[in-house]
Motif scaffolding. Structure first.
Motif, PDB file in Angstrom:
ATOM      1  N   TYR A 134       8.377  27.793  29.315  1.00 37.36           N
ATOM      2  CA  TYR A 134       9.768  27.063  29.650  1.00 37.36           C
ATOM      3  C   TYR A 134      10.685  28.639  29.872  1.00 37.36           C
ATOM      4  CZ  TYR A 134      13.917  24.002  29.903  1.00 37.36           C
ATOM      5  OH  TYR A 134      15.106  23.933  30.696  1.00 37.36           O
ATOM      6  N   GLN A 135      11.814  28.601  31.460  1.00 36.88           N
ATOM      7  CA  GLN A 135      12.566  29.173  32.126  1.00 36.88           C
ATOM      8  C   GLN A 135      13.487  28.525  31.991  1.00 36.88           C
ATOM      9  OE1 GLN A 135      11.188  31.776  33.749  1.00 36.88           O
ATOM     10  NE2 GLN A 135      10.856  33.960  32.351  1.00 36.88           N
ATOM     11  N   GLN A 136      15.376  29.093  31.500  1.00 33.73           N
ATOM     12  CA  GLN A 136      16.489  28.358  31.628  1.00 33.73           C
ATOM     13  C   GLN A 136      18.020  29.855  31.381  1.00 33.73           C
ATOM     14  OE1 GLN A 136      17.025  25.276  28.113  1.00 33.73           O
ATOM     15  NE2 GLN A 136      18.871  26.929  27.423  1.00 33.73           N
ATOM     16  N   PRO A 137      18.694  30.507  32.786  1.00 27.80           N
ATOM     17  CA  PRO A 137      19.715  30.310  32.475  1.00 27.80           C
ATOM     18  C   PRO A 137      20.366  30.711  30.767  1.00 27.80           C
ATOM     19  CG  PRO A 137      19.790  29.449  34.049  1.00 27.80           C
ATOM     20  CD  PRO A 137      18.342  28.404  33.574  1.00 27.80           C
ATOM     21  N   HIS A 138      20.567  31.675  30.355  1.00 29.28           N
ATOM     22  CA  HIS A 138      21.424  32.141  29.803  1.00 29.28           C
ATOM     23  C   HIS A 138      22.411  32.917  29.344  1.00 29.28           C
ATOM     24  CE1 HIS A 138      20.836  31.594  25.041  1.00 29.28           C
ATOM     25  NE2 HIS A 138      21.539  32.261  24.552  1.00 29.28           N
ATOM     26  N   PHE A 139      22.469  34.374  29.746  1.00 27.08           N
ATOM     27  CA  PHE A 139      23.585  34.519  29.509  1.00 27.08           C
ATOM     28  C   PHE A 139      23.900  34.904  31.755  1.00 27.08           C
ATOM     29  CE2 PHE A 139      21.856  36.437  25.579  1.00 27.08           C
ATOM     30  CZ  PHE A 139      22.710  36.154  24.634  1.00 27.08           C
ATOM     31  N   LYS A 140      25.144  35.519  31.647  1.00 31.35           N
ATOM     32  CA  LYS A 140      25.467  35.493  33.701  1.00 31.35           C
ATOM     33  C   LYS A 140      24.987  36.859  33.316  1.00 31.35           C
ATOM     34  CE  LYS A 140      29.482  32.508  34.003  1.00 31.35           C
ATOM     35  NZ  LYS A 140      30.627  32.302  33.968  1.00 31.35           N
ATOM     36  N   ASN A 141      25.037  37.775  32.067  1.00 32.62           N
ATOM     37  CA  ASN A 141      25.114  39.092  32.330  1.00 32.62           C
ATOM     38  C   ASN A 141      25.216  39.591  31.207  1.00 32.62           C
ATOM     39  OD1 ASN A 141      27.855  39.960  30.942  1.00 32.62           O
ATOM     40  ND2 ASN A 141      28.398  39.763  34.082  1.00 32.62           N
ATOM     41  N   THR A 142      24.628  41.133  31.000  1.00 31.88           N
ATOM     42  CA  THR A 142      24.616  41.377  29.911  1.00 31.88           C
ATOM     43  C   THR A 142      25.473  41.545  28.596  1.00 31.88           C
ATOM     44  OG1 THR A 142      22.765  43.065  30.960  1.00 31.88           O
ATOM     45  CG2 THR A 142      23.849  43.673  28.365  1.00 31.88           C
ATOM     46  N   LEU A 143      26.911  42.418  29.310  1.00 25.24           N
ATOM     47  CA  LEU A 143      28.247  41.926  28.996  1.00 25.24           C
ATOM     48  C   LEU A 143      28.201  40.788  27.752  1.00 25.24           C
ATOM     49  CD1 LEU A 143      30.730  42.906  32.106  1.00 25.24           C
ATOM     50  CD2 LEU A 143      30.005  44.686  29.702  1.00 25.24           C
ATOM     51  N   GLU A 144      27.399  39.618  28.291  1.00 24.62           N
ATOM     52  CA  GLU A 144      27.373  38.779  27.278  1.00 24.62           C
ATOM     53  C   GLU A 144      26.767  38.696  26.362  1.00 24.62           C
ATOM     54  OE1 GLU A 144      26.935  34.958  29.206  1.00 24.62           O
ATOM     55  OE2 GLU A 144      29.145  34.818  30.088  1.00 24.62           O
TER      56      GLU A 144
END
Length: 763
Positions: A134-144
């Protein structure tokens, strides 16, 4: 940020797509079928510049296709421009917008608050399948991610620790993101959760990628309602944890007390011979003592397991022995030695054994006497202090970094709790500097108890159980995934694992090859009653001579000091490690050859130590002859795909070729003999029939005498492999017996095995 409740799914790997850990998770199907050619069209092969001005950003579309297929080489990123100062400024500006409350950033807080709901969405575990996560969004990018880490979010910290352990720096993440930005692609980072046998995996994906086979970080294991209590006093379990975390030494004392009182399997044997000398750390000043002069005939002592490193340090010499019997100058000792003394005192022990302070250095007489006692020295100690994280004596034992996070503990409800942690034992102990030394394997195996002072946590290991600062009551099973784990099995049952681990370690002196495993061998001989011969055992020796190197190493040069007969794995300086397949339940063995006699000649009085000679006599039914040939392959992402074949003159003059595994690349072009030893007949899909044997080089001494040159294993993995087997069997039927008769030392009139009439000798 996208709605974190919306899952992102990925397609399941196709049939036959095996994961290759050494390739960073790439699938076999992702490798080019022909490494000399590319499937890309001419347009993609042209230099296509990028509008950002980075000259390394040529052919980004081609790179992106490879990135999506998990086959993009990391080394191509090294030429990309990277401005750390700009990234630091961006993170600094972002920090106020990523506040950490109750130890977690907003993204991680939302994930953990919904954890029971997320777990309910994960597809069920299916044995022998990787499973779709199961996958879901977590960070917008590595900066976060990095901003959360810098603000001390505990889950972000675990993610960063795990990506570094995987061998990837965050700089590599930023380089990928810059390419994705230039292409106008998403840089979103997903969390991926999939079920395993009894627990769940939690990990991140690469930016802009939903591939769950190519992991950018070691997984976090998630265990529900874990309540292990492996340390007991009397009939009651004793809780080692309190409301506040104990210090490492306080926890070590609790472990030692509980183990000494309740673990029967960890009791000290009564027949252990003491080392000649010990360090008395209870005296002022500390000094060396002769154990023969102690009033206590069975003193409790600690042993130290450590990396010597390349720096010079203070040791026991013939000319300072008398001085050290009066006082050991602590100001001359390494930090590791001083820490070991402090730990020994903290555990309530008076004596400590350190190899370089208790064995006279550069004295062969003292060395040979003490080296054969290792089974007793470590086996008879109360505890071994392992400086696992230190590369040399300057680093010491207490290396846990400030801010390190070992585990998360969640309690979503009164009846539900979760522990989320990496497999830290593997990274911190099994892959430590110390574990890379061959000598330390027997130090670990022979000791009844060990305290591993790693670069991260303190770990406990005894014959009854394992524990750590994160799991002080006892480690969950995932800590032992894919690593060697001590248990109550006899050492003889895991000799194949011992050989692999031992040969994968480094020796400062190659002449120690037989000595540095002698303590384990002595214990196995005592347990099993089997006969030890140059690193192998007489029982099932036909299986053990079929050892193979991960990649060809090198044979000892002529004129070198003798180490072991060629049929022993101790005779090669391996490139990687040595392995062999032990006898497995449900697998039938059909023999072409047997060992009918074997003997070794010790260099001294000790059978388990250095050797001066050895030979093995075999009766066989068939042999073939051929010439070895190196087939040069392409190098792909640092991996050499070269391999070796043997060319055999076939029927009607046709040349037949078969893949072989020589012990050294120096054998290219040599005429060799192929000796089949056995077939394994299994019931599983991929082990239905394997033909295994040795490659032999004739000596110039006498007819029928050989040295080992390598190993072969012809499997029936699929239709193509089965056809290869059939070609080989036809050659055996046509010329196998005549070749064996012509090249043997003796034709046996009354062989022990009816079909094996030809005797050869391997030295």
């Amino acid at each position: 940020m996208a709605d974190d409740s919306a899952p992102t799914t990925s397609e399941k790997p196709g049939a036959g797509e095996k994961l290759l850990p050494d390739l960073g998770g790439l699938k076999v199907s992702d490798l080019p079928e022909n490494l000399e050619a590319s499937d890309l069209d001419d347009q993609e092969n042209k230099d296509v510049p990028c509008s950002c001005g980075d000259e390394a950003h040529n052919n980004l579309e081609k790179w992106y296709k490879e990135y999506l297929a998990s086959s993009a080489a990391e080394k191509v990123l090294l030429k990309d421009k990277f401005d750390r100062a700009t990234v630091n400024q961006q993170i600094h500006d972002l920090l106020p917008r990523i506040p950490v409350a109750n130890d977690y950033c907003p993204s991680c807080q939302r994930l953990l608050e919904k954890w029971p709901e997320i777990v309910a969405k994960v597809p069920d575990y299916v044995p022998d399948e990787f499973g779709v996560p199961y996958q879901q969004p977590h960070f917008k990018n590595t900066l976060e991610l990095e901003a959360g880490y810098r603000n001390k979010c505990r889950l972000c910290t675990l993610f960063v620790q795990c990506t570094i352990k995987r061998g990837y720096s965050l700089e590599g993440w930023y380089r990928k993101e810059k390419r994705l930005n230039c292409l106008g692609k998403s840089t979103e980072i997903l969390v991926s959760v999939h079920s395993d046998n009894g627990y769940y995996w939690l990990t991140l994906t690469w930016p802009g990628l939903d591939n769950y086979c190519w992991l950018p970080a070691d997984p976090l294991y998630c265990v529900k309602n874990y309540d292990q209590q492996l340390f007991t006093v009397g009939k009651e379990a004793t809780r080692l944890t309190t409301d506040t975390d104990p210090s490492q030494l306080e926890l070590a004392r609790k472990w030692l007390t509980a183990c000494s009182e309740t673990h029967i399997s960890c009791k000290k044997p009564l027949d252990c011979q003491l080392p000649t000398r010990l360090i008395d750390v209870g005296s002022t000043p500390i000094r060396l003592v002769q154990t023969s002069s102690l009033a206590t005939k069975n003193p409790s002592y600690a042993t130290l397991s450590h990396c010597w490193g390349t720096r010079d340090f203070f040791t026991l010499q013939e000319d300072n022995l008398e001085e050290l019997m009066i006082a050991i100058p602590e100001e001359k000792l390494t930090k590791t030695f001083l820490d070991a003394i402090h730990i020994t005192r903290s555990l309530g022990l008076q004596y400590l054994w350190i190899d370089s302070l208790c064995i006279t250095q550069r004295c062969q007489i003292d060395w040979r006497r003490e080296s054969v006692l290792m089974s007793f020295i470590y086996g008879g100690s109360t505890i071994t202090i392992a400086a696992a994280g230190a590369a040399d004596g300057t680093e010491g034992c207490f290396l846990k970094p400030h801010g390190f996070v070992g585990k998360l503990h969640l309690s979503p409800s009164p009846n539900e709790s979760w522990d989320i942690a990496p497999s830290e034992f593997y990274n911190s102990v099994s892959k430590s500097h110390l574990a890379g030394r061959a000598w330390t394997l027997q130090e670990r195996l022979l000791s009844p108890r060990i305290l591993h002072f790693s670069k991260t946590e303190l770990f406990w290991e005894c014959r009854h159980c394992d524990a750590s600062e994160s799991f002080p009551e006892g480690s969950p099973s995932f800590q032992h995934q894919n690593v060697f784990h001590r248990d109550l099995k006899p050492l003889s049952d895991i000799w194949d694992k011992i050989v692999s681990l031992y040969t994968g370690g480094k020796l400062s002196f190659a002449s120690d090859k037989m000595v540095a495993i002698s303590g384990i061998a002595q214990k196995v001989a005592k347990e099993s009653g089997d006969v030890y011969v140059a690193g192998l055992w007489r029982k099932d020796i036909e299986l053990q001579v079929l050892w193979c190197q991960v990649s060809p190493g090198r044979r000892l040069k002529k004129g070198s000091t003798y180490r072991a007969p060629s049929w022993s794995w101790a005779s090669v300086d391996e490139n990687g490690y040595v392995y062999y397949s032990p006898r497995l339940e449900g697998v039938e063995h059909v023999y072409y050859a047997h060992v009918i006699d074997v003997n070794v000649v010790p260099a001294g009085n000790e059978l388990f130590g250095e050797l001066a000679g050895g030979e093995l006599k075999m009766s066989c039914s068939v042999m073939l002859t051929g010439k070895l040939r190196l087939v040069k392959g392409e190098e792909w992402d640092g991996i050499d795909f070269s391999y070796n074949e043997v060319d055999i003159e076939g029927l009607e003059g046709k040349k037949e070729s078969f893949m072989m595994h020589p012990d050294s690349d120096e054998l290219d072009g040599e005429n060799i003999y192929i000796l089949p030893i056995l077939e394994t007949l299994g019931k599983a899909k991929y082990n239905k029939r394997n033909i295994k044997g040795l490659l032999l080089s004739p000596t110039s001494n006498k007819k029928g005498e050989y040295t080992r040159a390598g190993f072969f294993d012809l499997s029936a993995f699929d239709k193509g492999f089965r056809k290869t087997q059939e070609r080989f069997l036809k050659l055996l039927e046509a010329t196998g017996k005549s070749t064996a008769r012509a090249r043997c030392a003796k034709v046996l009139s009354e062989p022990d095995f009816p079909d094996e009439r030809y005797m050869i000798t391997i030295i």
